[in-house]
Design a protein around this motif. Sequence first.
Motif, PDB file in Angstrom:
ATOM      1  N   ASN A  78      11.399   3.537  20.361  1.00 51.71           N
ATOM      2  CA  ASN A  78      12.653   2.599  19.193  1.00 51.71           C
ATOM      3  C   ASN A  78      12.437   3.713  17.821  1.00 51.71           C
ATOM      4  O   ASN A  78      10.941   4.045  17.839  1.00 51.71           O
ATOM      5  CB  ASN A  78      12.201   1.165  19.033  1.00 51.71           C
ATOM      6  CG  ASN A  78      13.491   0.714  18.410  1.00 51.71           C
ATOM      7  OD1 ASN A  78      13.352   0.686  17.319  1.00 51.71           O
ATOM      8  ND2 ASN A  78      12.621  -1.523  18.565  1.00 51.71           N
ATOM      9  N   GLN A  79      13.051   3.610  17.870  1.00 47.66           N
ATOM     10  CA  GLN A  79      12.959   4.375  15.694  1.00 47.66           C
ATOM     11  C   GLN A  79      12.101   3.550  14.769  1.00 47.66           C
ATOM     12  O   GLN A  79      11.816   4.197  14.236  1.00 47.66           O
ATOM     13  CB  GLN A  79      14.092   4.852  14.989  1.00 47.66           C
ATOM     14  CG  GLN A  79      15.155   5.705  16.660  1.00 47.66           C
ATOM     15  CD  GLN A  79      14.663   6.750  16.332  1.00 47.66           C
ATOM     16  OE1 GLN A  79      14.046   8.103  15.498  1.00 47.66           O
ATOM     17  NE2 GLN A  79      14.559   7.623  17.793  1.00 47.66           N
ATOM     18  N   ASP A  80      12.327   2.280  15.200  1.00 52.09           N
ATOM     19  CA  ASP A  80      11.794   1.610  13.428  1.00 52.09           C
ATOM     20  C   ASP A  80       9.912   1.439  13.885  1.00 52.09           C
ATOM     21  O   ASP A  80       9.553   0.878  15.483  1.00 52.09           O
ATOM     22  CB  ASP A  80      12.363   0.192  13.955  1.00 52.09           C
ATOM     23  CG  ASP A  80      11.989  -0.584  12.759  1.00 52.09           C
ATOM     24  OD1 ASP A  80      11.014  -0.088  11.634  1.00 52.09           O
ATOM     25  OD2 ASP A  80      11.162  -1.748  12.852  1.00 52.09           O
ATOM     26  N   ARG A  81       9.286   2.070  13.116  1.00 53.44           N
ATOM     27  CA  ARG A  81       8.056   2.045  13.339  1.00 53.44           C
ATOM     28  C   ARG A  81       7.211   0.665  13.604  1.00 53.44           C
ATOM     29  O   ARG A  81       6.345   0.919  14.604  1.00 53.44           O
ATOM     30  CB  ARG A  81       7.331   2.814  11.977  1.00 53.44           C
ATOM     31  CG  ARG A  81       7.304   3.700  11.277  1.00 53.44           C
ATOM     32  CD  ARG A  81       6.445   4.716  11.839  1.00 53.44           C
ATOM     33  NE  ARG A  81       6.467   6.130  11.616  1.00 53.44           N
ATOM     34  CZ  ARG A  81       5.548   7.619  12.315  1.00 53.44           C
ATOM     35  NH1 ARG A  81       5.288   6.923  13.684  1.00 53.44           N
ATOM     36  NH2 ARG A  81       6.068   8.190  12.526  1.00 53.44           N
ATOM     37  N   GLU A  82       7.500  -0.343  13.260  1.00 57.68           N
ATOM     38  CA  GLU A  82       6.683  -1.532  13.484  1.00 57.68           C
ATOM     39  C   GLU A  82       7.044  -2.105  15.040  1.00 57.68           C
ATOM     40  O   GLU A  82       6.350  -2.568  15.393  1.00 57.68           O
ATOM     41  CB  GLU A  82       7.489  -2.842  12.822  1.00 57.68           C
ATOM     42  CG  GLU A  82       6.907  -2.013  11.193  1.00 57.68           C
ATOM     43  CD  GLU A  82       7.642  -3.355  10.339  1.00 57.68           C
ATOM     44  OE1 GLU A  82       7.946  -4.756  10.364  1.00 57.68           O
ATOM     45  OE2 GLU A  82       7.208  -3.152   8.480  1.00 57.68           O
ATOM     46  N   ALA A  83       8.452  -2.025  15.443  1.00 60.84           N
ATOM     47  CA  ALA A  83       8.773  -1.763  16.703  1.00 60.84           C
ATOM     48  C   ALA A  83       7.879  -1.270  17.601  1.00 60.84           C
ATOM     49  O   ALA A  83       8.028  -1.604  18.452  1.00 60.84           O
ATOM     50  CB  ALA A  83      10.343  -2.448  16.604  1.00 60.84           C
ATOM     51  N   GLN A  84       7.808   0.275  17.051  1.00 59.53           N
ATOM     52  CA  GLN A  84       7.130   1.061  18.137  1.00 59.53           C
ATOM     53  C   GLN A  84       6.140   0.600  18.400  1.00 59.53           C
ATOM     54  O   GLN A  84       4.918   0.485  19.551  1.00 59.53           O
ATOM     55  CB  GLN A  84       7.609   2.755  17.104  1.00 59.53           C
ATOM     56  CG  GLN A  84       8.112   3.019  17.569  1.00 59.53           C
ATOM     57  CD  GLN A  84       8.177   4.118  17.248  1.00 59.53           C
ATOM     58  OE1 GLN A  84       7.011   5.077  16.326  1.00 59.53           O
ATOM     59  NE2 GLN A  84       9.669   5.500  17.075  1.00 59.53           N
ATOM     60  N   ALA A  85       5.542  -0.564  16.870  1.00 59.87           N
ATOM     61  CA  ALA A  85       3.860  -0.481  17.782  1.00 59.87           C
ATOM     62  C   ALA A  85       4.322  -1.590  18.104  1.00 59.87           C
ATOM     63  O   ALA A  85       2.516  -1.875  19.151  1.00 59.87           O
ATOM     64  CB  ALA A  85       3.205  -1.044  15.393  1.00 59.87           C
ATOM     65  N   GLU A  86       4.853  -2.828  18.878  1.00 60.32           N
ATOM     66  CA  GLU A  86       4.900  -3.434  19.070  1.00 60.32           C
ATOM     67  C   GLU A  86       4.398  -3.908  20.406  1.00 60.32           C
ATOM     68  O   GLU A  86       4.044  -3.677  21.602  1.00 60.32           O
ATOM     69  CB  GLU A  86       5.984  -4.624  18.621  1.00 60.32           C
ATOM     70  CG  GLU A  86       6.003  -5.612  17.434  1.00 60.32           C
ATOM     71  CD  GLU A  86       6.774  -6.233  17.249  1.00 60.32           C
ATOM     72  OE1 GLU A  86       7.534  -6.813  17.957  1.00 60.32           O
ATOM     73  OE2 GLU A  86       6.821  -6.886  15.899  1.00 60.32           O
TER      74      GLU A  86
END
Length: 167
Positions: A149-157
């Motif tokens: 995923n390109q979104d950093r917060e979504a990547q962390a999840e």
Amino acid sequence: MDYICLREKPRQFLALTSLHVAEFDDLRTDFAPAWERYHRWHTLEGKRRQFAAHRERPNAVLAGSDVKLFFLLTYLKNSSLQQHQAASFGISQARVSQLSTALLGVLNQVLARRGLLPVRDGGALAQHLAAHGELVFAYDGVERGVPRNQDREAQAEEYSGKKKPTA
């Protein structure tokens, strides 16, 4: 590829086909008559012949059931491009397509008679595993990367932290 020469190199034969020479010979005992029966009454395009073909053409590039089985197993094992397979065996890409389709149908029939076809249905797999006494199995699969995923917060999840890609 020279089938006869490669039979004399067991490690290379195994790498190309996933079978030891003895295993190949065992499979060939069922494949050869099945292919000859099929070829006697069907063309490579799968059409029924009006008259039985009594023998293979003398100028066949892939002469003999053993060479055809070797051709198909190398094609399946290496997932090669049809152009590569054609160049390796000295035939056209169109002939690779025809041969692989016809030969695969015959090989699947032979494997089905031997009870060696892969189970494709989850319920059937569960039944098969329940009936199996020993719970040690080999799994042959390919690991593939998952697009991130390109979104950093979504990547962390989404990131489990278990494995990092190698550079």
